[in-house]
Design a protein around this motif. Structure first.
Motif, mmCIF file in Angstrom:
data_model
loop_
_atom_site.group_PDB
_atom_site.id
_atom_site.type_symbol
_atom_site.label_atom_id
_atom_site.label_comp_id
_atom_site.label_asym_id
_atom_site.label_seq_id
_atom_site.Cartn_x
_atom_site.Cartn_y
_atom_site.Cartn_z
ATOM 1 N N ASP A 815 0.821 -1.207 0.000
ATOM 2 C CA ASP A 815 0.000 0.000 0.000
ATOM 3 C C ASP A 815 0.859 1.262 0.000
ATOM 4 O O ASP A 815 0.385 2.340 0.318
ATOM 5 N N THR A 817 3.036 2.281 1.998
ATOM 6 C CA THR A 817 3.502 2.813 3.274
ATOM 7 C C THR A 817 4.855 2.194 3.577
ATOM 8 O O THR A 817 5.166 1.104 3.129
ATOM 9 N N ARG A 819 7.055 0.636 6.488
ATOM 10 C CA ARG A 819 6.828 0.089 7.826
ATOM 11 C C ARG A 819 8.056 -0.641 8.326
ATOM 12 O O ARG A 819 8.895 -1.079 7.542
ATOM 13 N N GLY A 822 7.818 -4.554 12.864
ATOM 14 C CA GLY A 822 6.671 -4.738 13.739
ATOM 15 C C GLY A 822 5.377 -4.234 13.125
ATOM 16 O O GLY A 822 4.350 -4.184 13.792
ATOM 17 N N GLY A 823 5.422 -3.803 11.872
ATOM 18 C CA GLY A 823 4.226 -3.313 11.206
ATOM 19 C C GLY A 823 3.920 -1.863 11.515
ATOM 20 O O GLY A 823 2.912 -1.327 11.058
ATOM 21 N N LYS A 824 4.785 -1.220 12.312
ATOM 22 C CA LYS A 824 4.539 0.188 12.641
ATOM 23 C C LYS A 824 4.860 1.064 11.440
ATOM 24 O O LYS A 824 5.821 0.815 10.712
ATOM 25 N N ILE A 825 4.052 2.093 11.268
ATOM 26 C CA ILE A 825 4.224 2.944 10.099
ATOM 27 C C ILE A 825 5.327 3.962 10.333
ATOM 28 O O ILE A 825 5.395 4.594 11.379
ATOM 29 N N ILE A 826 6.218 4.084 9.377
ATOM 30 C CA ILE A 826 7.285 5.073 9.454
ATOM 31 C C ILE A 826 6.937 6.242 8.543
ATOM 32 O O ILE A 826 7.132 7.395 8.865
ATOM 33 N N PHE A 828 3.790 7.440 5.612
ATOM 34 C CA PHE A 828 2.484 7.043 5.085
ATOM 35 C C PHE A 828 2.528 6.808 3.586
ATOM 36 O O PHE A 828 1.713 6.105 3.028
ATOM 37 N N GLU A 832 7.028 10.410 0.388
ATOM 38 C CA GLU A 832 5.944 11.384 0.379
ATOM 39 C C GLU A 832 5.258 11.527 -0.975
ATOM 40 O O GLU A 832 4.198 12.096 -1.097
ATOM 41 N N ARG B 36 -1.907 1.394 17.521
ATOM 42 C CA ARG B 36 -0.535 1.093 17.930
ATOM 43 C C ARG B 36 0.493 1.343 16.816
ATOM 44 O O ARG B 36 1.631 1.736 17.069
ATOM 45 N N GLU B 37 0.104 1.079 15.579
ATOM 46 C CA GLU B 37 1.067 1.156 14.478
ATOM 47 C C GLU B 37 1.273 2.570 13.939
ATOM 48 O O GLU B 37 2.117 2.802 13.082
ATOM 49 N N PRO B 39 2.499 6.398 13.981
ATOM 50 C CA PRO B 39 3.517 7.179 14.681
ATOM 51 C C PRO B 39 2.836 8.101 15.696
ATOM 52 O O PRO B 39 1.695 8.503 15.488
ATOM 53 N N SER B 65 6.031 19.616 0.855
ATOM 54 C CA SER B 65 7.035 18.566 0.739
ATOM 55 C C SER B 65 7.979 18.873 -0.400
ATOM 56 O O SER B 65 7.608 19.504 -1.381
ATOM 57 N N THR B 67 9.508 16.584 -2.236
ATOM 58 C CA THR B 67 9.309 15.652 -3.340
ATOM 59 C C THR B 67 7.916 15.768 -3.938
ATOM 60 O O THR B 67 7.758 15.996 -5.121
ATOM 61 N N ALA B 68 6.898 15.605 -3.081
ATOM 62 C CA ALA B 68 5.535 15.864 -3.551
ATOM 63 C C ALA B 68 5.279 17.332 -3.202
ATOM 64 O O ALA B 68 5.925 17.875 -2.330
ATOM 65 N N THR B 71 2.001 17.088 1.252
ATOM 66 C CA THR B 71 1.927 15.737 1.774
ATOM 67 C C THR B 71 1.074 15.719 3.029
ATOM 68 O O THR B 71 1.002 16.717 3.743
#
Ligand code: MG
Ligand code: ZN
Ligand code: ZN
Lengths: 874, 80
Positions: A815, A817, A819, A822-826, A828, A832, B36-37, B39, B65, B67-68, B71
């Protein structure tokens, strides 16, 4: 080997403290004597080398499991300590528990309501910093509340407990013995411990005070036999010997009812030895040493630091089937080849499975043996047994060879190899090459791939790895082959491109040159081209026409040359502009990028090799040498340069007057002095740039220097200028040189001399010679540059290591994103904008060209479409 | 150096908006994740000073942004 392996999935792993009962239960032997071997050299029962704890001598069998050396995994033993000692790695835990609980009833020294108050805070702390943080916070609360001097539960008075490093606990300056500490810790209930962040079921705190010491198996501390036949014991065995000896003496003294002082002293000594057994690098303790003064390597030292088990043995891997030597260039190799000396090829092997179809073929290799190239070194039987081919076994090996066997044959032309140069900072530092066996003793590579490896030939060494399975070879070939790496994931441009002579040659060729047809064919064939049907049918052929042979017939391109002129290629013909570093060079070439996009990596690699060879072929015909007279400037230019410099020096003099009179307007945020210096630097740099322009305007048309500079092959006009006319200002830390002597740079100048020449401006050029002071100034900046690189390299290296370690498991999901594991999003959306840079041109997507291609060249006026929505974006 | 200017009005502070409960649910299910996931941003972050937020809220941040052109990204609010 054995198919009786039982497979189990590990659900979870729990860590806790080892309790004395379990310790005894898991032990194979009780150690009672410091003796190691009897007179025959046989391990003593109850000694530290007891064969119940495993065997290290060939021939002996383990008394516990009955297996021989290398089969027996080793078994723990134990030792009863005469008096308990503190485990050095748990002093902080013990301290916070002692401080946090009542000495009398073992309850936590704060009312339960108070803990409930902080419950939320504690939860956050635990999540972020773990048990350690949580415990610290609780002790903080306890110390902050005034009731800490009195137990809120039993009202017993509490004293202040301090830790005298490394392991002495004091209560109001009176020492608490480990026995006393142990009994206090025993009083704390599991529920109370849970609040402190300790899981009582698996880690009772009193177990951190050792009464039983686990003796590690013999197999993890093997002795070595020296050439003299003498045995040399492992450091751990030495340390354990000390412990057993002191422990024995302590036992004897206690039993004999010796005075308390003697017992205390021995107890202390036991504590010291047990402590250094765990960690021999405690700041406050003198390290235990060998007789020769070198410190013992005990358990902690085995694990930590770069040479420790983790970083050296687990994180750092060593590998077979690899080679390393000095590298040298070979322009006759293709860019995806690597030249390997025969010497290395005889050592590195490729396993080939024998089938009925290749039996005879592989027999030839076995017949040749390990000495004759191409031969083989080993055959592997179907049961996995390896057999070395020697002059004795050679014949029997050939005979027994049959389908199902594997032959480890020597490396040959066309084999797959992975080539690498440290520091491996990006993925292009490890690329797959095809092997070419060559005479000589160095690894050879095409100069075009020097750029991604950052290699040169001043003694650089590189590594070569030979993948050993079909799968590994296929992966290397498909994913790592040099041509698949031409486009960099950094900016989507070529990292491999023309350099040096290849650029100069092509620049020369695509200028206003003309060749006879014969000559043109000669040049093309020496570049490895044999197809001349596209060569125009006429007697005189221009350089541009020769170059056009390399361009595909349906390729059209519009770009810009290095000096801003248009470069036009129409239907495979170079119409206008000269090829130079802006289009052929690495990191810049949109020409290469377009070829890659339209015709793929294989074709690009091929064109690149041809362009390279063509450039060299042209230079071979034309000749390329620098002459001192290339640096001669016309009289007129010399005069104007002289004027430029004089004017600059005059302007500096004016600035000095202004500065001294303080009539100068200061720049915002700068002092008068800083303003003056900035203006001086500005003036001198401007003057030097004027000189550079003067030199480039008047440089001899067609001189070899000029050809090198204009093609982008090597050097800039700045360097020409420095040789021919003016070296320029020597800058130190962003300013003019100012230090040295008091108020002056050298004693050759007057104090307070601020003129250009006195502050590191070198007005002359290298050809005319430098003044003595100029040599000093160049020496200063030269050394500063050297220092800077020497200091910066390790710093940036460490920074890079940290970054790479932190980001190594991030990935782009489907998708788009980013990550972590642990599946945490860094992020989106990747970058960008969701653009795969390696499939773009400098991070942008050329919508115009996509439209052009889609509509067959008819450009539409609507170009402002959203980049991401164009279907052909990738 | 006392300033009466609100932090949220400063040109360097990107636009922070709180997602409604339905928007929040939509975002989480679109990404296939739980809170939880996402940020995190602290409740006491200066950019949230004038907003009524609590732990568990999701903040939508829109900024320029390189680049874009623009954002959008999200932060989950946490205590402390
Ligand atoms: Mg080098
Ligand atoms: Zn055993
Ligand atoms: Zn109490």
């Amino acid at each position: 080997m054995d198919n009786q392996a039982i497979y189990k999935k590990i659900g979870s792993i729990g860590f806790g403290l080892l309790d004395p009962i379990t310790n005894k239960k898991m032990s194979a032997a009780k150690i009672v004597t410091p003796e190691l071997y009897d007179r025959e050299g046989y391990p003593v029962d109850g000694g530290l080398m007891d064969i119940r704890m495993g065997v290290i001598d060939p021939g002996l069998r383990c008394k516990t499991c009955g297996q021989k050396i290398k089969e027996c995994p080793g078994h723990f033993g134990y030792m009863e300590l005469a008096r308990p000692v503190i485990h050095i790695k748990f002093v902080t835990l013990i301290l916070s528990l002692l401080r946090g609980t009542c000495k009398n009833c073992g309850k936590i020294l704060i009312p339960p309501e108070k803990i409930a108050e902080h419950a939320a805070e504690l939860k956050v702390l635990e999540e972020e910093g773990g048990d350690e943080e949580r415990r610290k916070f609780i002790t903080d609360i306890i110390y902050a509340s005034k009731i800490a001097t009195k137990c809120p539960h039993c009202k017993a008075k509490q004293q202040k407990i301090t830790l005298e490093k490394p392991y002495t606990f004091l209560e109001d300056d009176k020492r608490i013995s480990p026995i006393e500490i142990r009994s206090r810790l025993e009083k704390i209930s599991n529920e109370e411990l849970a609040i402190m962040g300790v899981k009582g079921e698996s880690a009772r705190p009193e177990w951190a005070i050792l009464t039983i010491l686990a003796i590690p198996p013999v197999t993890m501390r093997p002795s070595i036999t020296l050439e003299t036949g003498e045995r040399s014991e492992d450091d751990l065995t030495h340390k354990l010997g000390d412990i057993v000896r002191i422990n024995q003496r302590l036992f004897e003294n206690i039993n004999a009812g010796a005075p308390e002082i003697i017992i205390e002293d021995l107890w202390d000594l036991l504590q010291y030895h047990v402590t250094t057994f765990f960690d021999n690098e405690i700041a406050q303790l003198p390290p235990a040493r060998h007789r020769n003064g070198q410190p013992l390597k005990t358990i902690t030292e085995r694990i930590k630091s770069k040479e420790g088990r983790i970083r050296h043995n687990l994180a750092g891997k060593r590998t077979n089937f690899s080679a390393r030597t000095v590298i040298s260039p070979d322009p006759m190799l293709s860019i995806n080849e690597v030249g390997v000396p025969e010497l290395i090829a005889r050592k590195l092997t490729v396993p080939e499975r024998v089938t009925e179809w290749n039996l005879e073929y592989l027999k030839e290799f076995v017949k040749k043996g390990p000495e004759n190239y191409p031969g083989s070194n080993y055959i592997i039987r179907p049961d996995g047994k390896k057999k070395k081919i020697t002059s004795e076994t050679q014949e029997s090996c050939v005979e027994e060879l049959q389908p199902g066997y594997v032959v480890e044959r020597h490396l040959m032309d066309g084999d797959i190899a992975i080539f690498n140069r440290q520091p491996s900072l990006h993925r292009m530092s490890m690329m797959c090459h095809k092997v070419r066996i060559l005479p000589g003793k160095t690894l050879r590579l095409n100069v075009a791939v020097c750029a991604p490896y950052n290699a040169d030939f001043d003694g650089d060494e590189m590594n070569l790895h030979i993948p050993q399975t079909e799968e590994a070879r296929a992966e290397a070939e498909q994913l790592m082959l040099v041509q698949t790496q031409i486009i960099s994931p950094r900016d989507g441009l070529a990292v491999i491109g023309g350099t040096q002579d290849a650029l100069s040659g092509n620049y020369l060729l695509t200028g206003e040159t003309e060749f006879t047809r014969r000559k043109a064919i000669e040049i093309l064939s020496s570049a490895g081209i044999s197809e001349f049907s596209r060569l125009p049918k006429k007697e005189k052929i221009t350089g541009k026409e020769i170059f056009s042979i390399l361009i595909p017939e349906d390729f059209s391109f519009r770009g810009e040359t290095k000096d801003g002129h248009p470069l036009i290629i129409k239907k495979g013909v170079l119409m206008e502009g000269r090829m130079d570093s802006a289009n052929l060079g690495e990191g810049a070439g949109l020409f290469l990028r377009s070829i890659h996009k339209q015709y793929g990596p294989e074709f690009t690699a091929d064109v690149l090799s041809k362009i390279f060879k063509l450039g060299i072929a042209v230079l071979m015909q034309h000749g390329q040498s620098a002459v001192l007279s290339d640096l001669d400037l016309p009289h007129k230019t010399k005069e104007s340069i002289k004027k430029i410099i004089e004017e600059a020096e005059e302007k500096i003099d004016d600035l000095i007057v202004e500065y001294k009179k303080e009539t100068m307007d200061t720049l915002p945020g700068r002092t008068l002095k800083e303003t003056f210096e900035t203006k001086c630097l500005e003036t001198l740099n401007k003057a030097r740039n004027k000189v550079v322009n003067a030199v480039s305007d008047s440089s001899v048309e067609g001189s070899h220097f000029e050809n090198m500079v204009r093609s982008g092959g090597a050097g800039k006009f700045l360097h020409l200028t420095q040789m021919a006319a003016c070296v320029g200002q020597q800058a130190l830390r962003g300013g003019r040189i100012s230090s040295g002597y008091k108020d002056r740079t050298l004693s050759a100048f007057k104090k307070g001399d601020l003129r250009a020449a006195a502050r590191g401006f070198i007005a002359g050029g290298f050809k005319d010679g430098l003044k003595p002071a100029d040599f000093f100034f160049m020496g200063i900046t030269g050394r500063d540059g050297l220092m800077d690189t020497a200091l910066r390299t390790p710093k940036s290296g460490y920074l890079y290591r940290r970054l790479a370690n932190a980001m190594q498991d991030l990935r782009v999901e489907y998708d788009e994103t980013v990550r972590d594991s642990g599946g945490k999003i860094i992020q989106f959306q990747y970058g960008e904008d969701g653009v795969d840079v390696s499939k773009s041109e400098k991070g942008k997507i050329n919508v115009k060209r996509i439209v052009e291609n889609a509509t067959g060249g008819k450009t539409q006026s609507r170009q402002s479409r959203d980049v991401r929505n164009s279907p052909e974006a990738n | 150096m006392t300033s009466t200017k609100k932090t949220s009005k400063h040109e360097l502070i990107p636009v922070h908006e709180k997602l409604s409960d339905t928007e929040k649910e939509k975002l989480l299910s679109a990404l296939g994740i739980s809170f939880r996931e996402i940020p995190k941003i602290r409740k006491n972050d200066p950019a949230l000073a004038e907003m009524d937020v609590k732990a568990g809220d999701i903040i939508k941040i829109s900024r320029k942004s390189v680049t874009a052109k623009n954002t959008v990204f999200y932060r989950g609010v946490t205590d402390v």
